[in-house]
Design an enzyme around this catalytic site. Structure first.
Site, PDB file in Angstrom:
ATOM      1  N   SER A  29       0.823  -1.219   0.000  1.00  0.00           N
ATOM      2  CA  SER A  29       0.000   0.000   0.000  1.00  0.00           C
ATOM      3  C   SER A  29       0.855   1.267   0.000  1.00  0.00           C
ATOM      4  O   SER A  29       0.320   2.373   0.007  1.00  0.00           O
ATOM      5  CB  SER A  29      -0.927   0.007   1.224  1.00  0.00           C
ATOM      6  OG  SER A  29      -0.176  -0.167   2.413  1.00  0.00           O
ATOM      7  N   HIS A 162     -40.109  23.942 -10.311  1.00  0.00           N
ATOM      8  CA  HIS A 162     -40.217  23.095 -11.517  1.00  0.00           C
ATOM      9  C   HIS A 162     -39.451  23.707 -12.691  1.00  0.00           C
ATOM     10  O   HIS A 162     -39.774  23.456 -13.846  1.00  0.00           O
ATOM     11  CB  HIS A 162     -41.682  22.879 -11.927  1.00  0.00           C
ATOM     12  CG  HIS A 162     -42.583  22.510 -10.802  1.00  0.00           C
ATOM     13  ND1 HIS A 162     -42.861  21.208 -10.457  1.00  0.00           N
ATOM     14  CD2 HIS A 162     -43.253  23.273  -9.907  1.00  0.00           C
ATOM     15  CE1 HIS A 162     -43.672  21.193  -9.403  1.00  0.00           C
ATOM     16  NE2 HIS A 162     -43.914  22.434  -9.047  1.00  0.00           N
ATOM     17  N   SER A 283     -14.041  26.134 -27.681  1.00  0.00           N
ATOM     18  CA  SER A 283     -14.244  24.900 -28.423  1.00  0.00           C
ATOM     19  C   SER A 283     -13.224  24.851 -29.550  1.00  0.00           C
ATOM     20  O   SER A 283     -12.878  25.874 -30.133  1.00  0.00           O
ATOM     21  CB  SER A 283     -15.663  24.882 -28.997  1.00  0.00           C
ATOM     22  OG  SER A 283     -15.719  24.041 -30.130  1.00  0.00           O
ATOM     23  N   LYS A 289     -17.788  29.599 -29.128  1.00  0.00           N
ATOM     24  CA  LYS A 289     -18.109  28.997 -27.836  1.00  0.00           C
ATOM     25  C   LYS A 289     -17.265  29.537 -26.680  1.00  0.00           C
ATOM     26  O   LYS A 289     -16.081  29.793 -26.819  1.00  0.00           O
ATOM     27  CB  LYS A 289     -17.908  27.471 -27.900  1.00  0.00           C
ATOM     28  CG  LYS A 289     -18.922  26.737 -28.740  1.00  0.00           C
ATOM     29  CD  LYS A 289     -20.354  26.877 -28.248  1.00  0.00           C
ATOM     30  CE  LYS A 289     -20.618  26.111 -26.977  1.00  0.00           C
ATOM     31  NZ  LYS A 289     -20.592  24.668 -27.203  1.00  0.00           N
ATOM     32  N   GLU A 296     -18.986  22.716 -14.761  1.00  0.00           N
ATOM     33  CA  GLU A 296     -19.310  21.413 -15.362  1.00  0.00           C
ATOM     34  C   GLU A 296     -18.467  20.302 -14.733  1.00  0.00           C
ATOM     35  O   GLU A 296     -18.957  19.216 -14.428  1.00  0.00           O
ATOM     36  CB  GLU A 296     -19.061  21.442 -16.871  1.00  0.00           C
ATOM     37  CG  GLU A 296     -20.086  22.238 -17.645  1.00  0.00           C
ATOM     38  CD  GLU A 296     -19.739  22.273 -19.128  1.00  0.00           C
ATOM     39  OE1 GLU A 296     -20.273  21.445 -19.869  1.00  0.00           O
ATOM     40  OE2 GLU A 296     -18.905  23.113 -19.532  1.00  0.00           O
ATOM     41  N   TYR A 323      -9.525  -6.482  12.719  1.00  0.00           N
ATOM     42  CA  TYR A 323      -8.899  -5.955  11.505  1.00  0.00           C
ATOM     43  C   TYR A 323      -8.865  -7.012  10.403  1.00  0.00           C
ATOM     44  O   TYR A 323      -8.595  -8.185  10.648  1.00  0.00           O
ATOM     45  CB  TYR A 323      -7.454  -5.495  11.790  1.00  0.00           C
ATOM     46  CG  TYR A 323      -6.746  -5.022  10.528  1.00  0.00           C
ATOM     47  CD1 TYR A 323      -6.861  -3.718  10.090  1.00  0.00           C
ATOM     48  CD2 TYR A 323      -6.005  -5.923   9.752  1.00  0.00           C
ATOM     49  CE1 TYR A 323      -6.251  -3.300   8.916  1.00  0.00           C
ATOM     50  CE2 TYR A 323      -5.395  -5.510   8.570  1.00  0.00           C
ATOM     51  CZ  TYR A 323      -5.523  -4.201   8.165  1.00  0.00           C
ATOM     52  OH  TYR A 323      -4.926  -3.791   6.999  1.00  0.00           O
ATOM     53  N   GLN A 328      -7.293  -1.988   4.135  1.00  0.00           N
ATOM     54  CA  GLN A 328      -6.277  -1.231   3.404  1.00  0.00           C
ATOM     55  C   GLN A 328      -6.911  -0.484   2.219  1.00  0.00           C
ATOM     56  O   GLN A 328      -6.377   0.514   1.748  1.00  0.00           O
ATOM     57  CB  GLN A 328      -5.188  -2.195   2.915  1.00  0.00           C
ATOM     58  CG  GLN A 328      -4.043  -1.540   2.201  1.00  0.00           C
ATOM     59  CD  GLN A 328      -2.850  -2.484   2.093  1.00  0.00           C
ATOM     60  OE1 GLN A 328      -2.224  -2.801   3.095  1.00  0.00           O
ATOM     61  NE2 GLN A 328      -2.568  -2.946   0.894  1.00  0.00           N
ATOM     62  N   LYS A 331      -8.189   3.670   1.907  1.00  0.00           N
ATOM     63  CA  LYS A 331      -7.432   4.913   1.735  1.00  0.00           C
ATOM     64  C   LYS A 331      -7.675   5.609   0.412  1.00  0.00           C
ATOM     65  O   LYS A 331      -7.904   6.829   0.379  1.00  0.00           O
ATOM     66  CB  LYS A 331      -5.935   4.643   1.928  1.00  0.00           C
ATOM     67  CG  LYS A 331      -5.644   4.288   3.361  1.00  0.00           C
ATOM     68  CD  LYS A 331      -4.248   3.784   3.573  1.00  0.00           C
ATOM     69  CE  LYS A 331      -4.211   3.029   4.889  1.00  0.00           C
ATOM     70  NZ  LYS A 331      -5.111   1.841   4.916  1.00  0.00           N
TER      71      LYS A 331
END
Ligand code: ARG
Length: 465
Positions: A29, A162, A283, A289, A296, A323, A328, A331
């Site tokens: 790890s 709405h 773009s 654009k 986003e 354990y 492991q 993480k």
């Protein structure tokens, strides 16, 4: 199969052949847990000082261990430390380096502890610091929102239900709604922190240790509120990581909602806001654009963070005490969640103060869509008309306006009076956007006066943190 002997493994005593090289890589790890190094060293120093206090290490031994660990900390920070996959994880890399540097006394450090309580301690320390940094970022973002709310308290835009035009609101009120979401997130983080800040150190592998250790002392040295209560639970518990992942997911959900609105508002169809060029991209094919990539991406990253929450939940599902190596796997999802939310909060801290509000466009949009129809109904109620009848009359006014291509506030008094003789000249103020907004003047409502009160309350709360 590797032809190396296992003598270089810290646990190699009972093994008669070297670890398979694939297994070595598969079980290691260190590539991702090395980021815990400083917390691992803090935990080891506290453990060594505790061992000295109870007489297991001499003053000199503990001093040598502490100095050795501080030296390693500097080496790692300077990028001079050589991490080795053969040594599996951050804990054994540091312990092996310690013994290599200071000699056999380094081998005494692991007395009365196990990697199981060690790693649980490290993650809790890491998470505690991360929570504190996240809270500071949330406060910074909330201050930004409150400033923006103040700047735009009198800016009128249509509020939606709405996603249909509903009633006029203040842009400041909208920003303060976002602030409320983040305020709850801050509270949740603080609540989560209480359960994080407990020390598992000394629980050893699963059952505690035969040495007369002082868990209260090591807990205190590490700034924990108290030692955890049950050794089996302590080495296996990752509830706190799941809780944090859940809080982070909710923060991301909130940011994704903000993002969606910024994206919609910056579209040509809405055109309520503009983001400065430095925060947008173009773009490669369409020269016109200007894309809101930042919001986003924040919206998109919400998916992976909520995915990490699911990973952590399923990771713990059905695990027997205590354990298991499964743990492991806690993480990477946890670290990625923390990294991602940190960057997303940073993105918002950057872009919000630079947000350009196109006030005229917002106002024009609020003028369309009969946003003061409820005000007309309320007006009639105040003249003694029951609400249902008033609603009906106001609906007829909307229908009349639609039929002759007018907005509600453009209807003449004569046209309105035909619908109900109780309507008088004072209706003009009621049907105006400013009048409609100002009239919503109670605790929690959208009028600029109430927004300013909410801002004052929020500023006090933020100043108290
Ligand atoms: N690298 C391990 C983890 O992250 C440390 C604990 C290993 N304990 C053990 N008994 N193998 O969980």
């Amino acid at each position: 199969m590797s032809d190396k002997q296992n003598t270089d493994k810290l646990w190699g005593g009972r093994f008669s052949e070297a670890t398979d090289s694939f297994v070595e890589r598969f079980t290691a790890s260190v590539d991702f847990d090395k980021r815990l190094y400083s917390y691992d060293i803090d935990g080891s120093i506290a453990h060594a000082r505790m061992l000295k206090k109870v007489g297991i290490l001499t003053d000199e031994e503990a001093g040598q261990i502490e100095a050795g660990l501080e030296f390693i900390r500097k080496e790692i920070a300077a990028g001079r430390f050589e991490w080795s996959v053969e040594l599996e994880d951050v804990h054994m890399n540091i312990e092996a380096a310690l013994t290599a540097d200071i000699g056999d006394v380094g081998k005494k450090l692991h007395t009365g502890r196990s990697r199981n309580d060690q790693v649980a301690t490290d993650i809790r320390l890491y998470v505690r610091d991360s929570i504190d940094r996240l809270c500071a970022q949330l406060s910074q973002l909330q201050n930004t929102l409150v400033d923006l709310a103040e700047r735009e308290a009198d800016t009128i835009l249509p509020g939606f239900t709405h996603l249909q035009t509903a009633q006029p609101i203040s842009f400041g009120h909208h920003m303060m709604a976002w602030n409320e979401m983040l305020d709850r997130d801050h509270e949740r983080l603080q609540d989560c922190r209480r359960r994080v800040n407990q020390s598992p150190l000394g629980c050893a592998a699963l059952a505690g240790t035969t040495f007369p250790i002082d868990r209260y002392y090591s807990a205190q040295l590490l700034g924990f509120d108290a030692p955890t209560k049950n050794s089996l639970d302590s080495v296996s518990d990752r509830d706190f990581a799941i809780e944090l992942a859940a809080v982070i997911s909710l923060i991301m959900i909130h940011l994704s909602r903000f993002s969606e609105e910024l994206i919609i508002w910056s579209s040509a169809q809405f055109d309520f806001i503009d983001l400065p060029d430095r925060y947008c991209t173009g773009s490669s094919i369409m020269p016109q654009k200007k894309n809101p990539d930042l919001p986003e991406l924040v919206r998109g990253k919400t998916g992976r963070v909520t995915g990490h929450l699911m990973s952590l939940l399923i990771l713990m599902k059905s695990q027997p005490l205590a354990y298991n190596k499964d743990n492991q796997e806690d993480k990477e999802p946890l670290f990625d969640s923390l990294d991602t939310v940190r960057d997303c909060l940073q993105a918002y801290i950057e872009i919000l103060p630079a947000l350009i509000c196109k006030r005229e466009n917002m106002l024009m949009a609020a003028r369309q869509g009969y946003t003061t129809a409820t005000d007309l109904a309320d007006y009639l109620v105040k003249k003694g008309v029951p609400f249902r009848d008033a609603h009906e009359t106001s609906g007829k006014a909307v229908s009349l306006a639609i039929g002759i291509g007018k907005e509600l506030q453009e209807l003449t008094l004569a046209e309105l009076q035909k619908l109900n003789g109780l309507i008088e000249a004072d209706v003009a103020e009621v049907l105006s956007l400013q009048g409609s907004l100002a009239a919503r003047d109670h605790y929690g409502a959208a009028s600029p006066a109430q927004v300013r009160k909410a801002i004052a309350i929020a500023r006090n709360k933020l100043a108290d943190r």
